[in-house]
Design an enzyme around this catalytic site. Structure first.
Site, PDB file in Angstrom:
ATOM      1  N   GLU A   1       0.885  -1.164   0.000  1.00 59.03           N
ATOM      2  CA  GLU A   1       0.000   0.000   0.000  1.00 59.03           C
ATOM      3  C   GLU A   1       0.917   1.206   0.000  1.00 59.03           C
ATOM      4  O   GLU A   1       1.567   1.502   1.001  1.00 59.03           O
ATOM      5  CB  GLU A   1      -0.921  -0.029   1.226  1.00 59.03           C
TER       6      GLU A   1
ATOM      7  N   CYS B   1      -1.982   8.796   3.237  1.00 63.46           N
ATOM      8  CA  CYS B   1      -1.687   8.280   1.898  1.00 63.46           C
ATOM      9  C   CYS B   1      -2.720   8.713   0.867  1.00 63.46           C
ATOM     10  O   CYS B   1      -2.389   8.922  -0.283  1.00 63.46           O
ATOM     11  CB  CYS B   1      -1.551   6.763   1.925  1.00 63.46           C
TER      12      CYS B   1
ATOM     13  N   GLU C   1       4.398  13.138  -4.399  1.00 61.41           N
ATOM     14  CA  GLU C   1       3.717  13.116  -3.105  1.00 61.41           C
ATOM     15  C   GLU C   1       4.494  13.988  -2.122  1.00 61.41           C
ATOM     16  O   GLU C   1       5.658  13.745  -1.849  1.00 61.41           O
ATOM     17  CB  GLU C   1       3.648  11.669  -2.593  1.00 61.41           C
TER      18      GLU C   1
HETATM   19  P1  NAI Z   1       9.417   4.597   4.066  1.00 57.56           P
HETATM   20  O1  NAI Z   1       8.709   3.906   2.966  1.00 57.56           O
HETATM   21  O2  NAI Z   1      10.894   4.717   3.997  1.00 57.56           O
HETATM   22  O3  NAI Z   1       9.068   3.895   5.480  1.00 57.56           O
HETATM   23  C1  NAI Z   1       7.937   3.117   5.744  1.00 57.56           C
HETATM   24  C2  NAI Z   1       8.339   1.850   6.484  1.00 57.56           C
HETATM   25  O4  NAI Z   1       9.235   1.120   5.670  1.00 57.56           O
HETATM   26  C3  NAI Z   1       9.086   2.096   7.805  1.00 57.56           C
HETATM   27  O5  NAI Z   1       8.710   1.102   8.729  1.00 57.56           O
HETATM   28  C4  NAI Z   1      10.535   1.919   7.406  1.00 57.56           C
HETATM   29  O6  NAI Z   1      11.373   1.529   8.471  1.00 57.56           O
HETATM   30  C5  NAI Z   1      10.439   0.815   6.382  1.00 57.56           C
HETATM   31  N1  NAI Z   1      11.564   0.766   5.422  1.00 57.56           N
HETATM   32  C6  NAI Z   1      12.322   1.795   4.957  1.00 57.56           C
HETATM   33  N2  NAI Z   1      13.263   1.329   4.121  1.00 57.56           N
HETATM   34  C7  NAI Z   1      13.119  -0.007   4.045  1.00 57.56           C
HETATM   35  C8  NAI Z   1      13.798  -1.048   3.339  1.00 57.56           C
HETATM   36  N3  NAI Z   1      14.832  -0.793   2.538  1.00 57.56           N
HETATM   37  N4  NAI Z   1      13.355  -2.334   3.488  1.00 57.56           N
HETATM   38  C9  NAI Z   1      12.308  -2.609   4.282  1.00 57.56           C
HETATM   39  N5  NAI Z   1      11.643  -1.672   4.987  1.00 57.56           N
HETATM   40  C10 NAI Z   1      12.035  -0.385   4.875  1.00 57.56           C
HETATM   41  O7  NAI Z   1       8.757   6.035   4.218  1.00 57.56           O
HETATM   42  P2  NAI Z   1       9.388   7.344   4.900  1.00 57.56           P
HETATM   43  O8  NAI Z   1      10.820   7.462   4.519  1.00 57.56           O
HETATM   44  O9  NAI Z   1       9.044   7.330   6.318  1.00 57.56           O
HETATM   45  O10 NAI Z   1       8.551   8.474   4.166  1.00 57.56           O
HETATM   46  C11 NAI Z   1       8.888   8.857   2.833  1.00 57.56           C
HETATM   47  C12 NAI Z   1       7.648   9.099   2.018  1.00 57.56           C
HETATM   48  O11 NAI Z   1       6.917   7.887   1.883  1.00 57.56           O
HETATM   49  C13 NAI Z   1       6.643  10.057   2.612  1.00 57.56           C
HETATM   50  O12 NAI Z   1       6.984  11.392   2.334  1.00 57.56           O
HETATM   51  C14 NAI Z   1       5.409   9.656   1.899  1.00 57.56           C
HETATM   52  O13 NAI Z   1       5.402  10.215   0.615  1.00 57.56           O
HETATM   53  C15 NAI Z   1       5.544   8.150   1.771  1.00 57.56           C
HETATM   54  N6  NAI Z   1       4.808   7.443   2.837  1.00 57.56           N
HETATM   55  C16 NAI Z   1       3.594   6.904   2.538  1.00 57.56           C
HETATM   56  C17 NAI Z   1       2.836   6.318   3.529  1.00 57.56           C
HETATM   57  C18 NAI Z   1       1.505   5.730   3.230  1.00 57.56           C
HETATM   58  O14 NAI Z   1       0.645   5.737   4.102  1.00 57.56           O
HETATM   59  N7  NAI Z   1       1.297   5.177   2.056  1.00 57.56           N
HETATM   60  C19 NAI Z   1       3.288   6.276   4.917  1.00 57.56           C
HETATM   61  C20 NAI Z   1       4.607   6.799   5.126  1.00 57.56           C
HETATM   62  C21 NAI Z   1       5.305   7.373   4.109  1.00 57.56           C
END
Ligand code: NAI
Ligand code: MG
Length: 491
Positions: A263, A297, A394
């Site tokens: 998602e 999101c 985004e």
């Molecule tokens: P992210 O995608 O890096 O983090 C989300 C989760 O993924 C966290 O638990 C993180 O520890 C984990 N993660 C990060 N890198 C990973 C890897 N290589 N392998 C496995 N797990 C990993 O998101 P971040 O950096 O917090 O936010 C960046 C952007 O992502 C935001 O600006 C937004 O655009 C988007 N985002 C979208 C969300 C949604 O609800 N769809 C929620 C959070 C962020």
């Protein structure tokens, strides 16, 4: 800021360790990481940092918990539902504490945190009800043959969740996994591990057997990736960025072809038609974007407004945005708290700068607020065009981009001209126009005359790069079951 003094209550931090086998553990590497209060930028506490070895330990616990003779596998389906319901009720018992902890750790305004805690419990109840209703089919066959399907749990599920709705995301992930009889290793976001760890204690208190749910805090590249690449994890569910979603799918392909559901983000269009009730349109658009400081999101981050009502719409939207109270999330007058982290805060300010440079008109906001924490003013850009970065990427911050349109043929092309496809909205009184747009929009959810209502029975997920698979509703159960076909010859 509404006030420089925080009304933040003292919130006792009870759990900061890794939860495996219903026990608390220190990190294998002996390290901890800081958890930051986004309202102040100060450290709340240190949490044990899970890495590959801790994930291995959790997988081993989960494997034993999933053994065919284990207490979990021996439970009647309805008894699984009862455990989930018990967990939900413990969350309700501790609503005040959990809401405060969520607000402290994530910066979410307190009423929204309260709402989230109740929705978390309600979502678990929804899934509890499914436990004894997951069925296969009996299939037609010639006499002397008996064909049927069994829906069996996938096994060990890895679940990686983000920081924007730490509790609700936990319920969206654990609910379907557990009701289908799976076992779980869940990694909360490194920014917001605290409520998930408290829930771990409630899971134990509810009476789940050891190893059924394991919660390992840690970062993305080490802890999260160890889940994605693990050869003995059967399925992974992820919510977060597209960038990481792609890494997870690649890791699943490189390791054991684990089942993947994603998602991811969005750049969701909300189309305001010329006949829209303007009050409804302005209020809906405001909440659709600014709720939880736009860290949602499905945030309606591209607002397409018909040229006939454009001027009045923007005047009223600006007025509303200027009134929005930003500040201490514990203060009940506050409507918008801080962004989650310094990184997000700086990214968002970068997007605002890029909007200005690209020639969009900054109507209000456009800057940070206060001298500590990560607060950003509600910001509105008008005259935004489709090619601008602020209209394509985004932002995940309180930046409303308003685009003008003249015809419905034109707006549908423009609304769909994105790599995303998570959600969309339409505001109109004209049923034919609404249903025509619904038919043409490329998005996993389309809302009419409202935005982002939440119904657990209604599936959520993305078209295009906004994701893969569906969460919530009956559809989500398919993602957590394998289908076994049994074909018997009656001899
Ligand atoms: P992210 O995608 O890096 O983090 C989300 C989760 O993924 C966290 O638990 C993180 O520890 C984990 N993660 C990060 N890198 C990973 C890897 N290589 N392998 C496995 N797990 C990993 O998101 P971040 O950096 O917090 O936010 C960046 C952007 O992502 C935001 O600006 C937004 O655009 C988007 N985002 C979208 C969300 C949604 O609800 N769809 C929620 C959070 C962020
Ligand atoms: Mg990231």
């Amino acid at each position: 800021m509404s006030s420089s003094e925080s009304s933040a209550p003292q919130v006792e931090i009870k759990y900061t360790q890794i939860f495996i086998n219903n026990e608390w553990h220190k990190a294998a590497n002996g390290k901890t990481f800081p958890v930051i209060n986004p309202s102040t930028g100060e450290e709340i506490c240190q949490v044990e940092e899970g890495t590959r070895s801790d994930i291995d330990k959790a997988v081993e616990a989960a494997r034993q918990a999933f053994h065919i003779k284990s207490p979990w596998r021996q439970l009647e389906p309805g008894a699984r539902g009862n455990l989930i319901r018990k967990f939900a009720n413990l969350i309700r018992r501790d609503v005040d504490y959990l809401a405060k902890l969520e607000t402290l750790n994530g910066g979410k305004i307190l009423p929204l945190s309260m709402g989230e805690v109740f929705l978390t419990a309600d979502c678990l109840d929804y899934y509890a009800g499914w436990a004894d209703k997951i069925t296969g089919e009996t299939l037609p066959s010639q006499p002397g043959n008996f064909i049927y399907t069994r829906h069996e749990p996938v096994g060990i599920c890895g679940q990686i969740i983000p920081w924007n709705f730490p509790l609700m995301m936990l319920a969206w992930k654990l609910g379907p996994a557990l009701t289908c009889g799976n076992v779980v290793i869940l990694k909360p976001a490194e920014q917001t591990p605290l409520t998930a760890l408290y829930c771990a204690a409630l899971i134990k208190e509810a009476g789940f057997p050891p190893g059924v749910v394991n919660i390992v805090p840690g970062d993305g590249p080490n802890c999260g990736y160890a889940i994605a690449i693990h050869p003995n994890i059967n399925k992974i569910a992820f919510t977060g960025s597209v960038e990481v979603g792609k890494k997870i799918q690649e890791a699943a392909g490189k390791s054991n072809l684990k089942r993947v559901t994603l998602e991811l983000g969005g750049k969701s269009p909300l189309i305001i038609c010329e006949d829209a009730d303007l009050d409804l349109a302005v209020r809906t658009a405001h909440e659709a974007l600014f709720t939880h400081a736009a860290q949602v999101c499905v945030a309606a981050s591209r607002l397409f407004v018909h040229s006939k009502i454009y001027d009045e719409f923007i005047a009223r939207s600006i007025e509303l945005a200027k009134k929005r109270v930003v500040g201490d999330p514990f203060d009940m007058k506050t409507e918008q708290g801080p962004q989650i982290s310094k990184t997000q805060f700086e990214n968002i300010l970068g997007y605002i700068q890029s909007g200005k440079e690209a020639g969009a008109k900054l109507e209000c906001g456009g800057a940070s607020l206060g001298d500590k924490g990560y607060f950003i003013q509600p910001t509105i850009f008008t005259g935004v065009t489709d090619d601008m970065k602020i209209a394509r990427e985004e932002i995940f911050g309180p930046v409303m981009s308003i685009l003008k349109f003249d015809s419905y043929e034109e707006v549908i092309e423009r609304a769909n001209d994105t790599t995303y496809g998570l959600a969309a909205g339409v505001i109109t009184k004209d049923l034919t126009r609404a249903l025509t747009l619904v038919e043409q929009l490329e998005a996993g959810s389309v809302w009419v005359n409202q935005y982002a209502p939440l119904h657990f029975q209604a599936p959520m997920g993305g078209f295009k790069q906004s994701g893969q698979g569906r969460e919530l509703g009956r559809y989500s159960l398919d993602e957590y079951c394998e289908v076994k076909t049994v074909d018997i010859k009656l001899t």
